[in-house]
Design a protein around this motif. Structure first.
Motif, PDB file in Angstrom:
ATOM      1  N   ALA A  31      11.389   2.151   3.186  1.00 44.58           N
ATOM      2  CA  ALA A  31      11.320   1.261   4.342  1.00 44.58           C
ATOM      3  C   ALA A  31      10.937  -0.159   3.955  1.00 44.58           C
ATOM      4  O   ALA A  31      11.334  -1.116   4.620  1.00 44.58           O
ATOM      5  CB  ALA A  31      10.323   1.816   5.359  1.00 44.58           C
ATOM      6  N   ASN A  32      10.152  -0.322   2.922  1.00 45.21           N
ATOM      7  CA  ASN A  32       9.693  -1.653   2.523  1.00 45.21           C
ATOM      8  C   ASN A  32       9.386  -1.654   1.033  1.00 45.21           C
ATOM      9  O   ASN A  32       9.487  -0.633   0.350  1.00 45.21           O
ATOM     10  CB  ASN A  32       8.455  -2.067   3.338  1.00 45.21           C
ATOM     11  N   TRP A  33       8.979  -2.813   0.537  1.00 43.44           N
ATOM     12  CA  TRP A  33       8.764  -2.940  -0.906  1.00 43.44           C
ATOM     13  C   TRP A  33       7.568  -2.128  -1.383  1.00 43.44           C
ATOM     14  O   TRP A  33       7.518  -1.686  -2.544  1.00 43.44           O
ATOM     15  CB  TRP A  33       8.579  -4.415  -1.273  1.00 43.44           C
ATOM     16  N   VAL A  34       6.594  -1.903  -0.506  1.00 43.16           N
ATOM     17  CA  VAL A  34       5.432  -1.099  -0.900  1.00 43.16           C
ATOM     18  C   VAL A  34       5.867   0.342  -1.169  1.00 43.16           C
ATOM     19  O   VAL A  34       5.525   0.944  -2.192  1.00 43.16           O
ATOM     20  CB  VAL A  34       4.346  -1.143   0.191  1.00 43.16           C
ATOM     21  N   ASN A  35       6.639   0.906  -0.223  1.00 44.90           N
ATOM     22  CA  ASN A  35       7.143   2.262  -0.420  1.00 44.90           C
ATOM     23  C   ASN A  35       8.025   2.350  -1.673  1.00 44.90           C
ATOM     24  O   ASN A  35       7.980   3.330  -2.419  1.00 44.90           O
ATOM     25  CB  ASN A  35       7.942   2.719   0.796  1.00 44.90           C
ATOM     26  N   ALA A  36       8.819   1.321  -1.883  1.00 42.15           N
ATOM     27  CA  ALA A  36       9.697   1.312  -3.052  1.00 42.15           C
ATOM     28  C   ALA A  36       8.882   1.302  -4.344  1.00 42.15           C
ATOM     29  O   ALA A  36       9.216   1.995  -5.313  1.00 42.15           O
ATOM     30  CB  ALA A  36      10.628   0.105  -3.002  1.00 42.15           C
ATOM     31  N   ALA A  37       7.793   0.513  -4.354  1.00 43.28           N
ATOM     32  CA  ALA A  37       6.951   0.440  -5.559  1.00 43.28           C
ATOM     33  C   ALA A  37       6.274   1.775  -5.836  1.00 43.28           C
ATOM     34  O   ALA A  37       6.207   2.237  -6.980  1.00 43.28           O
ATOM     35  CB  ALA A  37       5.912  -0.668  -5.401  1.00 43.28           C
ATOM     36  N   VAL A  38       5.754   2.414  -4.773  1.00 41.76           N
ATOM     37  CA  VAL A  38       5.078   3.706  -4.938  1.00 41.76           C
ATOM     38  C   VAL A  38       6.058   4.759  -5.435  1.00 41.76           C
ATOM     39  O   VAL A  38       5.783   5.505  -6.382  1.00 41.76           O
ATOM     40  CB  VAL A  38       4.419   4.145  -3.617  1.00 41.76           C
TER      41      VAL A  38
END
Length: 709
Positions: free
Chosen positions: A61-68
């Motif tokens: 959904a967002n860059w935080v989720n992508a990083a995790v």
């Protein structure tokens, strides 16, 4: 009974078969196993490539989720690495079970069905999802460690594999259905694996775990286990493998709460740091007690009497009293102005609130945050009695009122933990007031600094001071707890250090590893029940390992002569390895010790494997200079990961937990004399004598300690 597909073969026969050029897998059982290893590696590579090819562009959904998610994928890729010299599997189980009338799982061999499982360090499956290698931690793998001829656990055949350079070169079968006297036979491949040279860091023991070790490894997450184990019993490896097992069995829970391995020093942590990654576990943090409590820079050192008092559990109550002394009582009523109304809360009512919070014995910071809410609630009660209808927003506003905040600051001021300890150690009157009936005058004198320091930054803090600050911090604000903590070489911790570790697993569990005979600090643990009480785990299960696998029988018997003097109630380790000639005692002429040490090191280096030269700390530099000038270039502890690691110069104070194929130990009497007490010196000597895996040479000029006989 089902006959195994492969004809049982002795290790020697398997080795004689050798790596024959391209034998037919159908004709040669060893070739069949090599083919399965190659296919398993291909399947593992495919598993890794599948993860590497994942596209997460449209699933986050967002860059935080992508990083995790990206970090999780990277971790998964690392865990699927195929290490060339680490075999994917080390054993095989052929299960046999009776076929029932309603069994629909396929054709069987007569009334029985065979199920074959290869046991390895990680799970590997083929493209269809069928297992090619089963993780050693899976329930189906447990009989590999526990099955015996007297209790086969439905296993017909257990096969062990021998490897050279990552390739299968031998196998050994054990028919668990065979009739006979029922006696268990020692596996030759198992013995070879145990005796394999120790070059480099510590390796896992997943292929050689013994039944009594396996029971500890697979004990549940909810309970704390304390393992008393003499030298060579594998207690450190058991603790690390228990972490790996718990991460397998409770991965989601421990992923949230975290795991930690605590060792005695950085050299020890460097030595063990590759064990868990080799088992596919990459997220376990490692630390020493000193790094856990590193709230201030440690630049000073305490004499033993001072360190003993600072490490005593009574200091926890001294700190608690000193902290609570900052809590005052109001002398005037509190007046809160809300609009045109003034609300008064009498001083005695606020005092009652303070007394109630103190009686609950909650942490200082939590109580300080609760007090303004208690005061605000008292104001709201008065508003409601006057016919108003305040809500929670009003209570929060009152709690933030300037008058309320001023009151809280006056009667429950903020306290800096380091400044609290600074005042205790620098103010004789303050220390006396809060240690009354707890400490003696002599102990208070030992605690006080020779000169007071003006501030936290200028103070010469010791390691024991840092532990006191950690205790004070926890009194102010709760220390976060992990899901599981492994504490190795625990016998050397003080009660206050146990409390510091216990705070890190207050809502979790622990694995405590140690040997009472190897306690070398002035505050060493006298008994495990007392230590576990300080840790906050009084109900922990205490297990004792007495079977030794690392130290040769001749060496451990020689070292055990010291036990009546250092641990009279402790059982002597029974080594399963007999190695004639593994112990040498060399008496040198006066003034020739260093030359004799060089000669002994050269003799040890003529053998395959690692060599450790253990010397009294005071002669470390002199020994290094002699060895370097002789072209031997010794490493320091912790540098064993270098490819040229053959000879390590080990100060006696850093030898604990390390192991070398050959050990040269210098001047036992000087090593004993270097410690504050003779008992501590004998314990240090016991540690040094038991670091050898293949051979020990003791070189001395002075008379040996009388305890050695």
């Amino acid at each position: 009974m089902l006959t195994p597909h492969d004809t049982p073969q002795t290790p020697q026969a398997a080795q004689d078969a050798g790596p024959a050029p391209a034998p037919s897998p159908d004709a040669d059982p060893l070739a069949r196993e090599r083919a399965h290893l190659a296919a398993s590696r291909t399947a593992l590579r495919a598993m890794r490539e599948d993860v590497e090819s994942l596209d997460i562009t449209d699933v986050t959904a967002n860059w935080v989720n992508a990083a995790v998610l990206g970090a999780q994928i990277d971790e998964r890729i690392k865990s699927l690495a195929d290490l060339a010299h680490t075999p994917l599997f080390f054993g095989r189980l052929d299960y046999v079970r009776e076929v029932t009338a309603d069994d629909e799982s396929g054709p069987a061999d007569g009334p029985y069905r065979a199920e074959r499982f290869y046991i390895g360090r990680r799970h590997v499956h083929d493209p269809a999802g069928d297992p090619m290698v089963v993780d050693w931690r899976a329930p189906v793998s447990q009989p590999f460690y526990q099955a015996s001829r007297t209790n086969p656990l439905d296993v017909a055949l257990r096969r062990r594999f021998g490897y050279t350079g990552g390739e299968i070169t031998a196998y050994e079968d054990e028919d668990l259905t065979a009739s006979g006297d029922g006696g268990e036979r020692t596996s030759r491949l198992l013995q070879q694996e145990i005796e394999r040279p120790r070059v480099g860091p510590m390796r896992d023991i997943v292929a050689t775990i013994q039944p009594e070790q396996d029971e500890i490894v697979r004990s549940g997450l909810s309970g704390t286990v304390c393992v008393q184990g003499g030298p060579g019993t594998g207690k450190t490896a058991v603790g690390l493998h228990r972490v790996a097992y718990l991460l397998y069995a409770h991965r989601e829970r421990l992923a949230r709460t975290g795991t930690l391995v605590i060792g005695p020093n950085d050299s020890f942590l460097h030595y063990i740091e590759q064990v868990l990654p080799a088992l596919g576990e990459l997220t376990v943090r490692q630390a020493t007690v000193d790094t856990l409590v590193a709230h201030v820079p440690v630049t000073g050192a305490d004499p033993a009497p001072t360190a003993i008092v600072k490490g005593d559990a009574r200091m926890a109550e001294v700190l608690r009293r000193a902290l609570r002394s900052h809590v005052g009582r109001p002398t005037e009523s509190l007046v809160v102005v809300r609009g045109s109304r003034r609300w008064r809360v009498p001083a005695d009512e606020i005092t009652a609130m303070i007394e109630e919070l103190l009686a609950r014995d909650i942490r200082y910071g939590a109580a300080r945050e609760a007090l303004p809410q208690r005061v605000a609630h008292a104001v709201l009660v008065r508003m409601e009695q006057a016919g108003e209808a305040p809500d929670d927003r009003v209570q929060n506003a009152v709690a933030r009122d300037r008058a309320v905040k001023a009151l809280v600051k006056e009667v429950w001021p903020p306290v800096d933990p380091a400044k609290l300890v600074l005042r205790l150690l620098g103010d004789a009157d303050f220390l006396r007031t809060h240690s009354e009936e707890l400490l003696t005058d002599e102990e208070r004198t030992a605690l006080l600094w020779a000169k007071p320091f003006r501030g936290v930054k200028s103070a010469r803090w010791s390691a024991a001071d840092a532990v006191l600050i950690d205790e004070a911090r926890d009194l102010v604000e709760r220390t976060p707890s992990l899901g599981h903590v492994v504490l190795d070489e625990a016998q050397d911790l003080s009660p206050m250090q146990y409390r510091a570790v216990g705070r890190r697993c207050s809502t979790g569990s622990a694995t405590v590893l140690g040997d009472l005979a190897q306690g070398t600090t002035a505050w060493a643990t006298p008994a495990w029940p007392e230590a576990l009480r300080h840790l906050g785990k009084p109900d922990a299960l205490v297990e004792e390992l007495t079977a030794g696998f690392r130290v040769p029988r001749e060496v451990i018997a020689y070292a055990s002569r010291l036990l009546p003097a250092i641990a009279p109630g402790l059982a002597e380790v029974r080594s399963v390895r007999e190695s004639p000639g593994s112990l040498r005692i060399v008496r040198t002429e006066a003034g020739t010790l260093l030359a004799a040490l060089e000669e002994a090191c050269r003799a040890a280096l003529a053998h395959q494997g690692s060599t450790g030269l253990i010397v009294p700390d005071s002669v470390t530099d002199e020994a290094r200079a002699i060895l370097t000038s002789a072209g031997l270039s010794p490493l320091a502890p912790g540098e064993e990961t270098r490819p040229d690691a053959r000879l390590t110069l080990v100060p006696a104070s850093l030898a604990k937990g390390l192991e070398y194929d050959y050990v040269v130990l210098a001047e036992p009497s000087a090593l004993v004399a270097a410690e504050p007490t003779r008992e501590a010196g004998l314990r240090r000597l016991y540690v040094g004598l038991t670091r050898a895996v293949s051979g020990l040479t003791v070189v001395h000029e002075e008379e040996l300690p009388k305890e050695l006989g």
